[in-house]
Design a protein around this motif. Sequence first.
Motif, short mmCIF file in Angstrom:
data_model
loop_
_atom_site.label_atom_id
_atom_site.label_comp_id
_atom_site.label_asym_id
_atom_site.label_seq_id
_atom_site.Cartn_x
_atom_site.Cartn_y
_atom_site.Cartn_z
N PRO A 187 0.56 18.44 0.53
CA PRO A 187 1.32 18.54 1.78
C PRO A 187 0.60 17.83 2.92
O PRO A 187 -0.63 17.94 3.06
N GLY A 188 1.37 17.10 3.70
CA GLY A 188 0.80 16.41 4.87
C GLY A 188 0.21 15.05 4.58
O GLY A 188 -0.15 14.33 5.50
N SER A 189 0.07 14.69 3.31
CA SER A 189 -0.50 13.38 3.00
C SER A 189 0.57 12.31 3.22
O SER A 189 1.76 12.59 3.25
N ARG A 190 0.10 11.07 3.39
CA ARG A 190 1.01 9.93 3.57
C ARG A 190 0.61 8.86 2.59
O ARG A 190 -0.57 8.66 2.32
N GLY A 191 1.58 8.12 2.11
CA GLY A 191 1.31 6.98 1.23
C GLY A 191 0.87 5.78 2.07
O GLY A 191 1.07 5.74 3.29
N ILE A 192 0.30 4.79 1.41
CA ILE A 192 -0.20 3.61 2.12
C ILE A 192 0.91 2.88 2.86
O ILE A 192 0.67 2.34 3.96
N ASP A 193 2.13 2.86 2.32
CA ASP A 193 3.22 2.20 3.03
C ASP A 193 3.50 2.88 4.37
O ASP A 193 3.75 2.22 5.38
N GLU A 194 3.43 4.20 4.39
CA GLU A 194 3.63 4.94 5.64
C GLU A 194 2.48 4.71 6.61
O GLU A 194 2.70 4.54 7.82
N ILE A 195 1.28 4.69 6.09
CA ILE A 195 0.10 4.47 6.94
C ILE A 195 0.16 3.08 7.56
O ILE A 195 -0.09 2.90 8.75
N LEU A 196 0.50 2.08 6.75
CA LEU A 196 0.60 0.71 7.24
C LEU A 196 1.70 0.58 8.30
O LEU A 196 1.50 -0.04 9.34
N ALA A 197 2.85 1.18 8.04
CA ALA A 197 3.96 1.12 9.00
C ALA A 197 3.57 1.78 10.32
O ALA A 197 3.88 1.26 11.40
N ALA A 198 2.86 2.91 10.26
CA ALA A 198 2.42 3.60 11.48
C ALA A 198 1.42 2.73 12.25
O ALA A 198 1.49 2.64 13.48
N ALA A 199 0.51 2.09 11.53
CA ALA A 199 -0.47 1.22 12.19
C ALA A 199 0.24 0.06 12.88
O ALA A 199 -0.01 -0.24 14.05
#
Length: 165
Positions: free
Chosen positions: A18-30
Motif C-alpha cells: 500500500p502507498g507504493s508507486r510504480g516507476i511510470d508514476e514516479i517519472l510522471a510526477a517528476a
Amino acid sequence: MPYLPAPAQACPVPVPPPGSRGIDEILAAARSRLRRLDPEQAHLAYRGGALLVDIRPAGQRAAHGTVPGALAVERNVLEWRFDPRCPARLPEAVDYDLRVVVLCQEGYTSSLAAAALQDLGLHRATDVVGGFAAWRIAGLPTLGPTPPLRPSPVAPPVAAGPARH
C-alpha cells in the motif's frame, strides 16, 4: 526508452505494498514539476549561462560522446555536489537560484535527477527531452565518442641504441 529486461514467463507479479508507486508514476510526477527543454532550448539556456550537467556514467560518455563544456557529475553523487548546504558541493553550487539543465542518455533518468535537485531547493532545475541522443540528432555540438583502445596493427617502435647479440 531505457533497457527493460524481458518479462519472466513463470514469475507471478507481486502485489505492491500500500502507498507504493510504480516507476511510470514516479517519472510522471517528476516530469509534472519540470519545465523540460528540447535540445535546442537546452543549448540556448546553456549558452545563456545555465549549467549543463551530464549525469551519464563515464562508460556511456565514452561510448556515445559528450557535449563540449558540459559538467560531468555522475548520478550517484548529484545531490551532494549541488546542495548549497553540503560541504561536498561543487564551487558552482552557490545558491538555490542556479539554473541547472540535466542531461542523460535518453531523457528518463535526467527527469528524476532534476526533480531531486528541485527537492533540494534548486527550483530552476530541469532536463533535456530525449537526452544526449536527441541533442546529437538535433546536430548540436558534441565530442566523441571515444573509440575503444585497440592493439595497434602497426609494429611497436624499435628501441633506440645498438642491438645486443
